[in-house]
Every structure is written in structure tokens, then in C-alpha cells.
Scaffold this active site. Sequence first.
Site, short mmCIF file in Angstrom:
data_model
loop_
_atom_site.label_atom_id
_atom_site.label_comp_id
_atom_site.label_asym_id
_atom_site.label_seq_id
_atom_site.Cartn_x
_atom_site.Cartn_y
_atom_site.Cartn_z
N LYS A 22 83.38 6.58 -101.52
CA LYS A 22 84.09 5.37 -102.31
C LYS A 22 83.94 5.80 -103.64
CE LYS A 22 85.14 0.51 -102.53
NZ LYS A 22 84.76 -0.82 -101.97
N SER A 25 88.62 -3.91 -100.30
CA SER A 25 88.94 -2.74 -101.35
C SER A 25 88.73 -1.44 -100.84
CB SER A 25 88.13 -3.21 -102.47
OG SER A 25 86.48 -2.89 -102.16
N SER A 55 85.32 -6.16 -97.73
CA SER A 55 85.94 -4.63 -98.17
C SER A 55 85.56 -3.47 -97.02
CB SER A 55 85.54 -4.62 -99.68
OG SER A 55 86.42 -5.16 -100.56
#
Lengths: 95, 353, 484
Positions: free
Chosen positions: C76, C151, C175
Site C-alpha cells: 500500500k 482505504s 480499511s
Amino acid sequence: MAVDAQTVEKLAELARIAISDETIDEVSNRLGDVLQLVDQLQAINTEGVEPMAHPLDEVQVLRADRVTEPNRREEFLALAPQTEAGLYLVPKVID
Amino acid sequence: MEWEVVIGLEVHVQLSTQSKIFSGASTAFGAEPNTQACAIDLAMPGTLPVPNEEAFRYAVMFGLAMNAEIGKRSVFERKNYFYPDLPKGYQTTQLEKPIVGAGQIEIHLEDGSSKTVRLHHAHLEEDAGKSLHEDFHGMSGIDLNRAGTPLIEIVSEPDMRSAAEAVAYLKKIHGIVTCLGISDGDMSQGSLRCDANVSVRLKGEEELGTRTEIKNLNSFRFIEKAIKVEAQRQIDLIEDGGKVVQETRLYDSDKNETRSMRSKEVANDYRYFPCPDLLPVVISDEYIEQIRTELPELPDTKCARFEKDYGLSAYDADQLSQDRGTAEYFEQVAAQSGEPKLAANWVMGEQHC
Amino acid sequence: MHQLTIAEIARGLRDKQFSSVEITSHLLERIQQLDGHYNSFISVTGEQALTDAAAADARLAAGDAPALCGVPIAHKDIFCTSGVRTSCGSKMLDNFVPPYDAAVVENFNRAGAVSLGKTNMDEFAMGSSNESSFYGPVKNPWDLERVPGGSSGGSAAAVAAQLVPGTTATDTGGSIRQPAALTGTTGLKPTYGRVSRWGMIAFASSLDQGGPIARTAEDAALMLSVMAGPDTRDSTCLERPQRDYSASLNDSIQGLKIGVPKEYFGEGLDSEIGARVQEALQAYEKLGAELVEVSLPHSKLAVPAYYVIAPAEASANLSRFDGVRYGYRCENPADLRDLYMRSRGEGFGEEVKRRILVGSYALSAGYYDAYYNKAQQVRRLIKQDFVDAFQKVDVIMGPTAPNPAFKLGEKNADPVAMYLEDIYTIATNLAGLPGMSLPCGFAHGLPVGLQITGNYLDEARMLNVAHQFQQASDWHTKTAPAAE
């Protein structure tokens, strides 16, 4: 429920975030919506409850006093928008 | 009308640790700009603080020397404001739960009297960097070498009633931190800096007047002059029918006057809250007692010994015992000459040259 | 080859069925061909990946290969990667190339994994749809008109689209779990403090936790074994040693007590999702588990408490982005104030600015007690609910998200509706507990996630429980339709 524009301006100043005049109503309204959501907290009695800042009841481990960081100035300065003579440059600071 | 000056001091003392309070960067003075600012000091994304054990040990030593309570569970908080010398946009400091709680010390005045000044608390925090105002095409340069240097901020109660008392208190603090070896106390390098909260009131009044804060005083002489001139400014203002405004002021030593710091006038709201990157620091009784047994002879103990062993007056003994270097020098001269009183006069005379 | 799991790839590499360069090239090609549809990557580091893959092959040949040697993964874009742009999904860091690695990245490097690049995300991890990214929204591989959740939407979509078998992600209020649910993948948020936060760009420090997204619980266990462990650079990282989370995957769950909170099946839950979760619970009964009704009475206050605490912490965490030392700086600032106001005004997106303002409000003079302090008190009550429930049960189960993947733009206009996406996941973060989401069927043709919440430090059992379900079901093997 909207937050008044004056409050939004004060918060924007505290947080140093420019908000244009055109968007201030929108921001006020949406902030108001969020605050209405969080106002649900007021419904519950929390008297005597110890606030919880961390999920686990751990305590701090301290570090030995040793210099472990080398000088990496050039690598770091290379990331900055404006530098000179090893310094970060900003518009004049007035005391 | 007889006026009374009320003074409280906030003294910032840089601790002489090898590394910074939250990072392993060096704290040595005088390095090339930004060569001692590591990723943590620069608030690079994703970096995290880890507190320095020695800073806590020094703070506990100071607390014990001030006869103060030690915070067995101290908590770091974030004080939020924007300034280019503050890379994270907040200063990591202590507020509700400082490492050193209430205490008190005795100060000795020139007329032979003494008085007690109460310590409100002392807390650990990080120093900021420096803004250099030489002209870089109309811009300022930022050096973050000092950012993250450990400080203890020592906050007194408003117990002092004259500039002379404030100076005596400050000398006392200076003597303690240098004697403990927790700071070099070098005011010219900013190792010991002082903010003075000054207000005036009519003698006999109970309530405190509106105070102003004079920032960044860095010599004993300036502190004395700044307090005197600020107190007089307030008295003149009130006698002329004016009102003192609570504000931050700066002392201009060239003009011997204080002036308002406009840039700091914007109402600050520091939004303190417990720093979520750090956990409560818990200190045991054993740890505190261990430090107590290792404390060097403190100025007050030394003073009593000088009076007793060398037959010095209280004032002379006090003058000679407050500074570690002076005390050591005096004891050498006394031992070699075998004439302690002459040695005392000589060392004190030399000090005043 | 892209259908292989991490476990299968690791085995195949050791058995010399294929090389790391082969699988790495294959996946890089796939990303190049297909990611235009998904937008799940912000940066693809193909050249570096091939170099690392060749080095991994050499180690495999030499026989000194660490656990995940040669296995392709992606990080990420919230984890700092030395020499590789780390944007956190923000214009503010569009030009930021850190000279250091996050602890999680170091751990995967040490384990020999090969990173293919950096995955897309909501800006500064603030969002539940991946629409707040400066780099544009991520599309859900199951339906390109729908969001993948957020997210960690890029991390989840990349796994669901079989562009990479596993990704790192972070979870502050859901998330990892919510995007895993919306994309039919398996995601795990560890106990707070299990995984070091060093080099992971902070959103809300007391809630943020890194974890894996993969296709199976077995893979999540392999990744967690690499990711988790002590780190003296993060004061909040626990001093628990690294361990093998795969060891107990095959343990029997006979007699397992599953807590089912009645509050998680009420109003607001899509009925088909409710039905799929009930079916999963019945499947667990067949495996020998016992269902126990539990109550989490303060759970309805989790979202309000979170939207005080997380923005408050974020408002300070994001102050460092000021246009002075790195990142975005506005053009021609008139003075210092202008530099701050415009760099931050222009560099941050709307949702980030909104949360900074809310956080500033909650901490400001006169409101601290009513908001911040109150929320921290409620946080303790929420934690206590879980502590009480775990007196009676081993794990807690329910839906991960109240609805399946929604349409792009559907909840954009209403931040509060977006916040309610995390209604079932947020309490876990406030309490610091570990949580997982795994596929348990379909609702309206879209994947449904089953949420498992474990007791503190009980990730191994959670993974065991998830793995046993996946041994008895095939929802996790369903793949998104091929993009055209």
C-alpha cells in the site's frame, strides 16, 4: 445543522488550511453533518469513566542515550522545495 | 501609592544528553546547519519518537534537588502550532502529568535574608530549531539541529517580588543544574533561557494584576533589567489611567525597553492532547531512590558545610557554593592556602572582576 | 499462474516448477494489460522487481532462501519505500521519495518477497471507497462501476483481480476488512501493536495497524508471520516475538465458541448480507462450533467516538505537511502564513481537510471535554464490552460491511453515509483487537464478507478459524470476471 462561517474560518486558521469563499458554505454544512453525528456521544453518561488514550495498557520503554543517527543532510535537503547553504528556506519569519 | 511587583519564571534548561529526547541524533552545539537533524527530528512521514532514558534520569535528579514530587506516571502531550522551526507542527511536551510536580527551594538575598520560592512543576519537552534571519533573497533559513534537544521547563509560582529575587532564583536553578551535571547552563549558547511573567499590584492587594510575559531572556543582567523596565512600564501605564494587556513581549537590550510581539498576538489555541505515539512513562520508587543515593552534594548542603567547616558568613558561603566551578576552585585555594576566609574573599573578588 | 496463492507460489519456487522471474514477469504483464481497468496501482516498479526476482532465484538455487523468497507482493502506498515514491494517495506527497523503508517493507525484503509496486488508496487512508485518492478511484474487479471499498482499495482490488497474490494494507477503522469484504478477498487487521508502524504514514496513531490482504487465510498467515514482530523504533509496538501464524491453521475448531452480537444484525444491514452471514454461522456449527449470543451495548457509539478520536489525532499528525521540508509547496507564497494556508489548502483533498477541521474543532478550547475526552471515555466502554464478551466466547462473528460494493459516486456527497460503511469494523480498532474479513458468499451478485473479531493477540486462532471455514467452503476461490 451547519457550523457558522466564523467558526470554520477560525478552524481553518488554526489548521492553516486555506478555504475559498466559494466553498465555505459547503464546508460549513458538511462539518455540521459530522458534528451532528459525533454529538450522539452526548447522550451517554460517562461520569467516572477513565478516558482511554491507548487500546492496550502498555507502558513506555525508554531508549539508551546514544547517538545512532549519522549525518544524512544532503539526502534530506534534496527532498525540500527550497534550500540554501544547508538551510530550509521559508518566507521571512517575523518575531 | 506603593506598588508591588509579582514575578513568576519559566526557565528552559537544555539537558546535556548525548542524543536528542526522541531520536538518536547528536545534540552537540555548533555543528553545521541541519547535519544533526535526522528523519525523526525533521518529522519525515512515518517516523516515530522513542524517549531518551537519560533525559528522564536528569529530570528526576532535578526534581529531587528541588524537593519536589516525582511524577511516577508521566504523559507526553502534543502542543499544536505552526512555526517553521517546529517540524511536526506540534511540540511534544508534558502538561497534565509532568515528570516533576510541586516543590520548593530557598533563595538567599544580598541583605542576608532568604525566602522560599515554590515550584509549580517541571516538565520534559523538546526544543525547537532556529530561524536564521540573514537575508536569503528576503527569506529566512531554518536550521533544525536544535530541534528535539531535551529541555526541562521549570515553572515557578508567582512568588518573587523584585528583579533581584528573580535573579537569585535563577542563579539558584543555574547552580543546581550545573552541580547535578544535567546541563552546562551556558546562557550564551541558550542552554538556559528564561521567560518572565510580570505583573504589578498595589501593596496589600490580594488579587494578581494582569501579567505580561517577557520571552527569551538569556542573561542574568538582562533578566534584571527587563523585569525592572517592564514593571515600571506597567506602573506608569496604570498611573496614567491605562490598563495592562495580557500579551507576550520582547526585551530590547539596546533600547532597554520591552515591546509587544505582534506575531504572537493571534489568539493561540494549542489543542493539547496526549501524544498517541508515546505511552505513559512509569517510574518506580526503587529507581527514584537509586537516583537519590547517587546525587552529588547540592549547593545548599555545600553552603552549610562551607559555613560550618570554613567559618564563612552565610552570604559568602552561599555565593561560593552555588556554582560548581567556583565551589571547587574555592576549596582548592582554601586547602592550599590554609586560610579559608582569605581564600573566600579572593575568589569572590576575582569573580567580580 | 496468476491464480496461484502465496503458499502455492512459495512451494512452486522451491520445487523449481517456475522461477521468480517467470511469475514476476507474468504478473507485471498482467498489471500492464489490465490495471488500466482497475487503477489499483499508483506506481509499478517493474525493473526493480525483475532485479529482485533474479536475486531471489539465485538464492533459491543456492538453497538459502527465506520464507517468501521470490514471492511477488505489493505495498500500500502508505508504507515508505526507499527510493520509490510514497504518495499516501495525496497530491501533498506526489513528489515524495523517502530515503528509508517502513519496518513492514524491511520485513518483506528480509523474507525475500519481490515488490511489484505501490497500491492505490484513499488519500492519507481517509475513506471507505478509494474515491478520495489523488490518483483517481479504484474500480472493483467484480463490477467496474462499483467501488472496491477503502482505504486499502488498491491493495484489495489488485488481489481480487489476480494482479498480485498478496498485498500489505492498513486498517484504522476498517480499511483492510471493508475492502476485503467488497472484493471477495481475505484481509486481516492484527492486534494494535503487533505490526510496527515505523515508516507507515500516520493517520490516527492509536488506531492504525498494518496487515495483509490475500486470497486465503493460509496466505494471510504466511504474510503476518513476516510482517509482525517487535520494533524498538515504534514505542507502541508490542515486545512479542515474531512467530509462525501458520502452525495452528489445521487445528480442529470442535467446541469453538462463536459470539454473535445481536447489535450487528439490526437496522441498516442489507438482508441478503445478513442471510449469507447466517449461512456461514451455520456452516461453523457443522464444523463443531457453538453459537452464543453476546451483546456489545455501546457499539452504536463506536462511529461517533471514532469520528472524534481519529480526526483529532489526524489533525496533529498531518501538521508536518507544511511545504517546508518535503512535499507540495504552493507557487509564490506571499508570506509564511500564505505558504502554510495555500500549500495545505491545495495539497490536501476535501475529505482530508474536512477531517483536519473536525479534529481541530474537537480539540479546541471549550470543546475538548465535550468531544475528545468524552470520546476517549466511550472508547473504554466499548473496549469493556468486548472484554466482557470474550469472557464467554473465543471469537466474535458478524458482517464486515452493511452493504455490498456500492456505485462510484453514490456516497460521495454525504460523508456521514460513507462513515457508516465502517459501522461493524470501527469498534475493533477503538478496542485494539484483531479482526478479519473473509468471503462468505454473494449478495446481489457481489461478494460478502464475514467478519471475525479475535481476542487480544489471538491472531493465530482467528486464522485457524478462518482457514477451517475455507477448507469447507469455496467462496474464497471465486474469481472476479475478466476485465474487457
